[in-house]
Scaffold this motif. Sequence first.
Motif, mmCIF file in Angstrom:
data_model
loop_
_atom_site.group_PDB
_atom_site.id
_atom_site.type_symbol
_atom_site.label_atom_id
_atom_site.label_comp_id
_atom_site.label_asym_id
_atom_site.label_seq_id
_atom_site.Cartn_x
_atom_site.Cartn_y
_atom_site.Cartn_z
ATOM 1 N N TYR A 172 44.056 38.649 50.761
ATOM 2 C CA TYR A 172 44.353 39.983 51.457
ATOM 3 C C TYR A 172 43.895 41.082 50.339
ATOM 4 N N SER A 173 43.110 42.127 50.296
ATOM 5 C CA SER A 173 42.201 42.111 51.667
ATOM 6 C C SER A 173 40.893 42.312 51.174
ATOM 7 N N MET A 174 39.863 42.277 51.905
ATOM 8 C CA MET A 174 38.375 42.610 51.526
ATOM 9 C C MET A 174 38.451 44.133 51.321
ATOM 10 N N PHE A 175 38.949 45.041 51.973
ATOM 11 C CA PHE A 175 38.953 46.565 51.807
ATOM 12 C C PHE A 175 40.310 47.031 51.591
ATOM 13 N N ASP A 176 40.324 48.122 50.678
ATOM 14 C CA ASP A 176 41.503 48.798 50.886
ATOM 15 C C ASP A 176 42.011 49.339 52.312
ATOM 16 N N GLU A 177 43.172 49.644 52.521
ATOM 17 C CA GLU A 177 43.738 50.137 53.687
ATOM 18 C C GLU A 177 44.252 51.547 53.179
ATOM 19 N N ASP A 178 44.607 52.510 54.067
ATOM 20 C CA ASP A 178 45.377 53.629 53.902
ATOM 21 C C ASP A 178 46.820 53.256 53.359
ATOM 22 N N CYS A 179 47.007 53.704 52.170
ATOM 23 C CA CYS A 179 48.307 53.564 51.423
ATOM 24 C C CYS A 179 48.604 52.134 50.847
ATOM 25 N N LYS A 180 47.318 51.190 51.052
ATOM 26 C CA LYS A 180 47.629 49.859 50.609
ATOM 27 C C LYS A 180 46.338 49.511 49.572
ATOM 28 N N GLN A 181 46.730 49.411 48.408
ATOM 29 C CA GLN A 181 45.281 49.366 47.529
ATOM 30 C C GLN A 181 45.424 47.882 47.097
ATOM 31 N N PHE A 182 45.282 46.912 47.990
ATOM 32 C CA PHE A 182 45.033 45.641 47.607
ATOM 33 C C PHE A 182 43.664 45.216 47.895
ATOM 34 N N GLY A 183 42.753 45.782 48.029
ATOM 35 C CA GLY A 183 41.525 45.518 48.511
ATOM 36 C C GLY A 183 40.545 44.774 47.326
ATOM 37 N N LEU A 184 39.604 43.982 47.582
ATOM 38 C CA LEU A 184 38.569 43.556 46.546
ATOM 39 C C LEU A 184 37.589 44.800 46.551
ATOM 40 N N PHE A 185 37.538 45.634 47.290
ATOM 41 C CA PHE A 185 36.424 46.604 47.569
ATOM 42 C C PHE A 185 37.199 47.580 47.732
ATOM 43 N N CYS A 186 36.938 49.016 47.185
ATOM 44 C CA CYS A 186 37.325 50.181 47.793
ATOM 45 C C CYS A 186 36.978 50.829 49.008
ATOM 46 N N HIS A 187 37.733 51.464 49.821
ATOM 47 C CA HIS A 187 36.984 52.078 51.002
ATOM 48 C C HIS A 187 35.696 52.435 50.871
ATOM 49 N N ASP A 188 35.234 52.906 49.806
ATOM 50 C CA ASP A 188 33.836 53.238 49.720
ATOM 51 C C ASP A 188 32.816 52.188 49.361
ATOM 52 N N LYS A 189 33.258 50.808 49.440
ATOM 53 C CA LYS A 189 32.492 49.647 49.287
ATOM 54 C C LYS A 189 32.266 49.432 47.978
ATOM 55 N N LYS A 190 32.769 50.085 46.957
ATOM 56 C CA LYS A 190 32.756 49.832 45.322
ATOM 57 C C LYS A 190 33.451 48.532 45.137
ATOM 58 N N ALA A 191 32.830 47.859 44.392
ATOM 59 C CA ALA A 191 33.615 46.231 43.897
ATOM 60 C C ALA A 191 34.565 46.759 42.823
ATOM 61 N N LEU A 192 35.760 46.344 43.197
ATOM 62 C CA LEU A 192 36.897 46.321 42.216
ATOM 63 C C LEU A 192 36.885 45.153 41.019
ATOM 64 N N HIS A 193 36.632 43.972 41.571
ATOM 65 C CA HIS A 193 36.516 42.807 40.806
ATOM 66 C C HIS A 193 35.113 42.159 41.235
ATOM 67 N N SER A 194 34.767 41.264 39.811
ATOM 68 C CA SER A 194 33.781 40.491 40.117
ATOM 69 C C SER A 194 34.532 38.926 39.993
ATOM 70 N N ILE A 195 34.735 38.319 41.260
ATOM 71 C CA ILE A 195 35.377 37.325 41.209
ATOM 72 C C ILE A 195 34.499 36.035 41.818
ATOM 73 N N ALA A 196 34.637 34.901 41.224
ATOM 74 C CA ALA A 196 33.838 33.772 41.676
ATOM 75 C C ALA A 196 34.684 32.917 42.826
ATOM 76 N N PHE A 197 34.154 32.617 43.805
ATOM 77 C CA PHE A 197 34.979 31.904 44.599
ATOM 78 C C PHE A 197 34.380 30.390 44.782
ATOM 79 N N SER A 198 33.932 29.824 43.819
ATOM 80 C CA SER A 198 33.437 28.619 43.883
ATOM 81 C C SER A 198 34.544 27.713 43.101
#
Length: 198
Positions: A172-198
Motif C-alpha cells: 500500500y500503495s502504488m501512488f499517493d492518495e490525497d492526504c495519504k503519502q504511502f505511495g511508492l510513486f508520487c501522484h506525478d509518477k515520480k518514483a520515491l524508492h528504488s525497490i527490488a521485488f525479487s
Amino acid sequence: MRNIERALSSAGLGKIKVSTVVTQTILAKSYPPSIGVFHQDAEPYIKSIVQFLAVTDAPLLANVHPYYAYQYEGGHNIAISYALFTSPGTVVKDGSYNYQNLFDAMVDALYAALERADGENVRIVVAESGWPWSGMMAATVENSRTYYENLISHVGQGTPRRPGVPLQTYLYSMFDEDCKQFGLFCHDKKALHSIAFS
C-alpha cells in the motif's frame, strides 16, 4: 459473498475465490498474538464469514499496518525497530513463538482469532501494508523504504505461527492518495524508492 460465489459458479467462473477484507480493529485482543480473538460485536458476522472461507478454500484478506499501531502508541510502547523489521533479536516472546517484528505479531493475532472461530485452515492474504513517507509521525522516505524493502524480503518466510508458509502480500500503495503519502510513486509518477521485488 454467497451470492457472488453462486453468480460466478453459474457463469462458469467457479475457480475465482470470493473473500472480504478486515483490519486489525476487528480484534478485541491481539497482544500477545496467541490471545488474538475477534470482537464480540463482530462474532455473528465473522463466524459465518470464516465458515464460508473454510468451505470454499478462500483466504481472509487483511489490512496489516504496523505503522498505525506504532503511531497509535505514540512511539512509546512499540519500538520503531520492531515496526520496521530492524530489531536485532526477539522483542516479544509468546509461549513457543518469538517475534522480531510487529508485522508477524499482527498477522499471527489474526491467525489465533481465526483458530478460535473454527477457521484453523483459513489462510490470510495481506491485502495492504505500507509505511508513509511524509506528513505523519516517523514518516520519512528512509523509514518508508526500509519498511517496504524489509517487508518484501520477509513475507516469503511465513510467520512464527505459520513458519515456511509464504504470505501473499500487497503493498500500500502504488501512488499517493490525497492526504495519504504511502505511495511508492508520487501522484506525478515520480518514483520515491528504488525497490527490488525479487
